[in-house]
Scaffold this active site. Sequence first.
Site, PDB file in Angstrom:
ATOM      1  N   HIS A  67      43.366   9.945  -0.037  1.00 15.98           N
ATOM      2  CA  HIS A  67      42.297   9.295  -0.630  1.00 15.98           C
ATOM      3  C   HIS A  67      42.196   7.836  -0.414  1.00 15.98           C
ATOM      4  O   HIS A  67      42.007   7.644   0.888  1.00 15.98           O
ATOM      5  CB  HIS A  67      42.743   9.478  -2.191  1.00 15.98           C
ATOM      6  CG  HIS A  67      41.650   9.194  -3.049  1.00 15.98           C
ATOM      7  ND1 HIS A  67      40.372   8.785  -2.788  1.00 15.98           N
ATOM      8  CD2 HIS A  67      41.765   9.087  -4.625  1.00 15.98           C
ATOM      9  CE1 HIS A  67      39.350   8.572  -4.008  1.00 15.98           C
ATOM     10  NE2 HIS A  67      40.256   8.730  -4.952  1.00 15.98           N
ATOM     11  N   HIS A 114      35.947  14.811   5.121  1.00 16.48           N
ATOM     12  CA  HIS A 114      35.772  14.668   3.835  1.00 16.48           C
ATOM     13  C   HIS A 114      35.346  15.722   2.889  1.00 16.48           C
ATOM     14  O   HIS A 114      35.069  16.688   3.419  1.00 16.48           O
ATOM     15  CB  HIS A 114      34.476  13.693   3.666  1.00 16.48           C
ATOM     16  CG  HIS A 114      34.472  12.835   2.284  1.00 16.48           C
ATOM     17  ND1 HIS A 114      34.065  13.361   1.291  1.00 16.48           N
ATOM     18  CD2 HIS A 114      35.070  11.654   1.838  1.00 16.48           C
ATOM     19  CE1 HIS A 114      34.266  12.562   0.111  1.00 16.48           C
ATOM     20  NE2 HIS A 114      34.798  11.466   0.513  1.00 16.48           N
ATOM     21  N   ASP A 139      36.738   4.878   5.512  1.00 17.59           N
ATOM     22  CA  ASP A 139      37.866   4.310   5.811  1.00 17.59           C
ATOM     23  C   ASP A 139      38.109   4.163   7.109  1.00 17.59           C
ATOM     24  O   ASP A 139      39.122   3.479   7.818  1.00 17.59           O
ATOM     25  CB  ASP A 139      39.192   5.244   5.341  1.00 17.59           C
ATOM     26  CG  ASP A 139      39.269   5.104   3.729  1.00 17.59           C
ATOM     27  OD1 ASP A 139      38.845   3.850   2.998  1.00 17.59           O
ATOM     28  OD2 ASP A 139      39.481   6.014   3.232  1.00 17.59           O
TER      29      ASP A 139
END
Length: 432
Positions: free
Chosen positions: A269, A310, A368
């Site tokens: 995460h 994802h 990210d």
Amino acid sequence: MADQKSKHATLAIDGVDTPIELPIYSGSLGPDVIDVSKLTGQGYFTYDPGFVSTAACESGITYIDGDQGILLHRGYPIDQLAEKSDYLELCYLLLNGELPSGTAKEEFVSTIKNHTMVNEQLRTFFQGFRPDAHPMAIMCGVVGALSAFYHDSLDIDDEEHRKITAHRLIAKMPTLAAMSYKHSQGQPFIYPRNDMGYAENFLHMMFATPCEEYKVSPTLARAMDRIFLLHADHEQNASTSTVRLAGSTGANPFASVAAGIAALWGPSHGGANEAVLNMLDEIGNVDKIPEYIRKAKDKNDPFRIMGFGHRVYKNYDPRATVMQQTCHEVLEELGVENDPILAMARELERIALEDEYFVEKRLYPNVDFYSGIILKAIGIPVEMFTVIFATGRTPGWIAHWNEMIGSPYKIGRPRQLYTGSPKRDFVEVDKR
Ligand code: CMC
């Protein structure tokens, strides 16, 4: 409230004569949902590890279409918000449902600025942490500890209390985040400056010292603001669901958000931004990328390309698109366009996007992948990356918590498929 559709799902179970009728509801966008809540009365649970097919709540805050790569906050596309809005305006939107008027925005910004300080006693908490403590460990502790300071606003059934708490959390997170960094550096804490913008003030608290002012570059402050904005909310992700679950017990919002921070910490995460930089460091140079792509594809190797893939997006993460653009702006401003880490990230992305494994599994860069490169260029150490994600995600957590508490809700209590031992009698120790 979702519309109930005239159609039903019918569940036929082997050996049961009467099929079970399950109502279907429609939201304003996205797939319809089948209401299985009455199944337990029929002697069945549904089984969905990882909540892959489960809508755990009704929500009007954020919508994601993972196939199309669409992210909407209160209906507004993330790329428009990133281009035309700013972080605090998005906080207002998430909390209140509508964009603020000019006056409402000014009032909101001023309120947040007036809550940025933390109680002096909280400073002493930091001394209990070793200097090499991970800042996320500190954040889990000090954010939860805020509940010990605000007894005046902990009545979760009081709308005004919930509002003040939301403001306090959004205002104090950057202060606590910067304090956790200063602690690791052995430097004195820098008090917030309410004459500065939200992101500007954060960078100031991070990098100024009592001996030296830190001149915040407007480009870097804008990039920081955008990073907060791009992380502000993401529907029912693991940390937000954790905040909801903790909050559903009636736990206070500071404790619930501390639980969210703990859930965010993991590398699957929010910890992924830190993991991306560590991975790029480990790869070391462009020539070694094919070897790491091979490792990522090897079923017997646990290695994964961090910042790729994802649960919901099976297309380019729209936040990654904005992040990539911000990354160029920042590196250009800093004159480090030829940064070797960025070159490696670009090459990794290029190869992965062409590779059959990644194409077939629809694995694309996520938010990210580029955020870490920007943060590193700004001078933020890797251990702080997830803290910055947590700071940005705070309005999302608190908006979801508030949405839940503001309407009828039940304690979150999943069931299980029990696979342990059947009932058996206790065996005395001398007979085992
Ligand atoms: N590198 C290589 N293979 C991958 C990757 C990756 N980054 N991500 C998924 N896969 C493979 C995985 O091995 C699996 O293959 P198979 O079907 O052959 O077993 C398939 O793709 C599906 O993966 P999954 O783990 O079942 O998918 P998930 O939806 O449970 O996990 C994820 C999603 C984000 C945890 C995963 O893609 C991952 O671990 N990515 C790297 C960590 C990362 O970047 N996380 C940040 C997510 S975005 C920020 C946030 O929301 O917090």
